[in-house]
Design an enzyme around this catalytic site. Structure first.
Site, PDB file in Angstrom:
ATOM      1  N   CYS A 127      32.641  63.323  24.956  1.00 50.45           N
ATOM      2  CA  CYS A 127      31.626  62.590  25.728  1.00 50.45           C
ATOM      3  C   CYS A 127      31.922  61.401  26.045  1.00 50.45           C
ATOM      4  O   CYS A 127      31.236  60.263  26.341  1.00 50.45           O
ATOM      5  CB  CYS A 127      30.264  62.702  24.843  1.00 50.45           C
ATOM      6  SG  CYS A 127      29.833  64.132  24.188  1.00 50.45           S
ATOM      7  N   LYS A 199      20.722  61.276  17.916  1.00 49.38           N
ATOM      8  CA  LYS A 199      21.279  62.543  18.211  1.00 49.38           C
ATOM      9  C   LYS A 199      22.460  62.962  17.127  1.00 49.38           C
ATOM     10  O   LYS A 199      23.346  62.171  16.712  1.00 49.38           O
ATOM     11  CB  LYS A 199      21.949  62.495  19.515  1.00 49.38           C
ATOM     12  CG  LYS A 199      22.647  63.925  19.940  1.00 49.38           C
ATOM     13  CD  LYS A 199      23.294  63.882  21.196  1.00 49.38           C
ATOM     14  CE  LYS A 199      23.984  65.310  21.622  1.00 49.38           C
ATOM     15  NZ  LYS A 199      24.230  65.336  23.047  1.00 49.38           N
ATOM     16  N   GLU A 237      19.612  53.021  14.471  1.00 51.72           N
ATOM     17  CA  GLU A 237      20.180  53.583  15.764  1.00 51.72           C
ATOM     18  C   GLU A 237      18.928  53.614  16.902  1.00 51.72           C
ATOM     19  O   GLU A 237      19.419  52.844  17.906  1.00 51.72           O
ATOM     20  CB  GLU A 237      20.474  55.015  15.844  1.00 51.72           C
ATOM     21  CG  GLU A 237      22.042  55.558  15.240  1.00 51.72           C
ATOM     22  CD  GLU A 237      23.014  55.060  16.657  1.00 51.72           C
ATOM     23  OE1 GLU A 237      22.475  54.701  17.519  1.00 51.72           O
ATOM     24  OE2 GLU A 237      23.996  55.509  16.346  1.00 51.72           O
ATOM     25  N   LYS A 252      16.944  64.436  18.343  1.00 47.98           N
ATOM     26  CA  LYS A 252      17.567  65.629  18.523  1.00 47.98           C
ATOM     27  C   LYS A 252      18.607  66.245  17.607  1.00 47.98           C
ATOM     28  O   LYS A 252      19.295  65.100  17.104  1.00 47.98           O
ATOM     29  CB  LYS A 252      18.622  65.467  19.732  1.00 47.98           C
ATOM     30  CG  LYS A 252      19.256  66.729  20.449  1.00 47.98           C
ATOM     31  CD  LYS A 252      19.923  66.485  21.785  1.00 47.98           C
ATOM     32  CE  LYS A 252      20.597  67.871  22.072  1.00 47.98           C
ATOM     33  NZ  LYS A 252      21.522  67.540  23.067  1.00 47.98           N
ATOM     34  N   SER A 278      19.244  74.451  21.846  1.00 46.77           N
ATOM     35  CA  SER A 278      19.596  75.743  22.138  1.00 46.77           C
ATOM     36  C   SER A 278      19.679  76.793  21.066  1.00 46.77           C
ATOM     37  O   SER A 278      19.056  77.778  21.008  1.00 46.77           O
ATOM     38  CB  SER A 278      20.674  75.969  23.026  1.00 46.77           C
ATOM     39  OG  SER A 278      21.894  75.289  22.156  1.00 46.77           O
TER      40      SER A 278
HETATM   41  C1  PBG Z   1      25.666  66.506  25.506  1.00 43.32           C
HETATM   42  C2  PBG Z   1      24.545  67.648  25.234  1.00 43.32           C
HETATM   43  C3  PBG Z   1      24.524  68.436  24.440  1.00 43.32           C
HETATM   44  C4  PBG Z   1      23.059  68.989  24.452  1.00 43.32           C
HETATM   45  C5  PBG Z   1      22.446  68.491  25.366  1.00 43.32           C
HETATM   46  N1  PBG Z   1      23.220  67.418  25.860  1.00 43.32           N
HETATM   47  C6  PBG Z   1      25.528  69.091  23.778  1.00 43.32           C
HETATM   48  C7  PBG Z   1      26.184  68.418  22.736  1.00 43.32           C
HETATM   49  O1  PBG Z   1      25.933  67.414  22.182  1.00 43.32           O
HETATM   50  O2  PBG Z   1      27.323  68.918  22.510  1.00 43.32           O
HETATM   51  C8  PBG Z   1      22.698  70.239  23.571  1.00 43.32           C
HETATM   52  C9  PBG Z   1      21.559  70.877  23.846  1.00 43.32           C
HETATM   53  C10 PBG Z   1      21.225  72.020  23.276  1.00 43.32           C
HETATM   54  O3  PBG Z   1      21.917  72.535  22.144  1.00 43.32           O
HETATM   55  O4  PBG Z   1      19.960  72.669  23.535  1.00 43.32           O
HETATM   56  N2  PBG Z   1      25.487  66.123  26.850  1.00 43.32           N
END
Ligand code: PBG
Length: 326
Positions: A127, A199, A237, A252, A278
């Site tokens: 990232c 996150k 954070e 998240k 996901s």
């Molecule tokens: C990274 C990003 C991720 C997801 C959303 N934005 C992947 C990661 O951090 O590896 C994951 C979303 C999901 O699993 O639905 N820009």
């Protein structure tokens, strides 16, 4: 029997609905949409049944499908035509997300949130900018401050294309402040930042990384995303992002982190978003395919639990299916 407290009185049909504490509405939901510059037809995402990567030419049609269900907001993710070490297609004026944003905002009434990150655009899948010897060094770190300069450019390019909200997801220190400053300097004082404030480094992102082709080529993200063991740290954070000017606070993943959603809701007075990721989507589909769970009922219950925990907004791959039933 002389019971005075009979909670069951409120569970009778008609009364139950009247006293229900939490409700889901289509306009609390955000539907992720994947726009892919490497294809000219829709490509199904096997690990996320019902979702596809769509070519630029289908981006407006795809968003219209979302709007037809009652969901009003989409979150755009882009798969660029090419990748490099810096992720330069992430801030290109003619980049896939910039172009999709221009088309969607001019041709539909959707609210467009864009993902501000580099992992889909870098050839190493991290990232941000990585150290030169990163591939040999399992303890690699993404170069934080150099990455901030790129995030500024990405956010401004999304705002120029018409994004309604930008959502930085890279977990770089100082990212919200840097993006706020860049947007203000470029004249986008009114574009809000939905920060992925807490996150976590989660194994539940697996299917997304297939979908967006953003898995790290080496190492993992534990040096920038949060340790799943930590809840108190989430408050720190989030507080930093609030100080730096975040407008919405995202947690998240959602379901394994409902304690965090709830504490962010109680500790801050900004709207809270949760990302039902996901893996959380894929596992309900997998179980329902085997006849082990009722998909519709478990999806609804999951989203309700996220709202109950304190989320105002839910980003979810179930958005369209659930909204269509509300
Ligand atoms: C990274 C990003 C991720 C997801 C959303 N934005 C992947 C990661 O951090 O590896 C994951 C979303 C999901 O699993 O639905 N820009």
């Amino acid at each position: 029997m002389d019971l005075t407290d009979r909670p069951r009185r409120l569970r009778r049909d008609g009364v139950r609905e009247l006293v229900s504490e939490t409700s889901l509405e289509a306009n609390d939901l955000v539907a992720p949409v994947f726009v892919d510059a490497t294809t000219d037809e829709r490509v199904a995402i096997p690990s996320m049944p019902g979702h596809e990567r769509v070519p630029l030419d289908e981006s407006v049609a795809r968003v219209e499908e979302v709007l037809d269900t009652g969901v009003e907001t989409v979150m755009l993710f882009g798969i660029p035509e090419s990748k490099d070490a810096e992720g330069s297609r992430a801030w290109a004026e003619d980049g896939v997300v910039q172009e999709a944003t221009r088309r969607i905002t001019s041709e539909t009434a959707a609210t467009v949130v864009t993902d501000v990150c580099l992992c889909e655009y870098t050839d190493h899948g991290h990232c941000g900018l990585v150290e030169q010897d990163a591939a040999e060094n399992p303890d690699l770190t993404v170069r934080n401050d150099e990455t901030l300069d790129l995030l500024r450019k990405i956010a401004v390019s999304h705002a120029e294309a018409g994004a309604d909200v930008v959502a930085p997801s890279g977990m770089m220190d100082g990212m919200v402040g840097a993006i706020r400053e860049a947007l203000d300097d470029a004249g986008f004082r009114d574009v809000p930042i939905m920060s992925y404030a807490a996150k976590y480094e989660s194994a539940f992102y697996g299917p997304f990384r297939d979908a967006a082709d953003g898995a790290p080529a080496f190492g993992d993200r534990r040096h920038y995303q949060m340790d799943p063991a930590n809840a108190r740290e989430a408050i720190r954070e989030v507080a930093l992002d609030v100080e730096q000017g975040a407008d919405l606070l995202m947690v998240k993943p959602a379901l394994s982190y409902l304690d965090v959603v709830s504490s962010v809701d109680r500790n801050f007075d900004l709207p809270v978003a949760a990302y039902n990721v996901s893996g959380e989507y894929a596992m309900l589909h997998a179980a329902s395919d085997r006849g082990w769970l009722d998909l519709e009922a478990t999806a609804l219950e999951s989203l309700l639990s996220i709202k109950r925990a304190g989320a105002d907004v839910i980003v979810t791959y179930f958005a369209e299916d659930v909204a269509a039933k509300l």
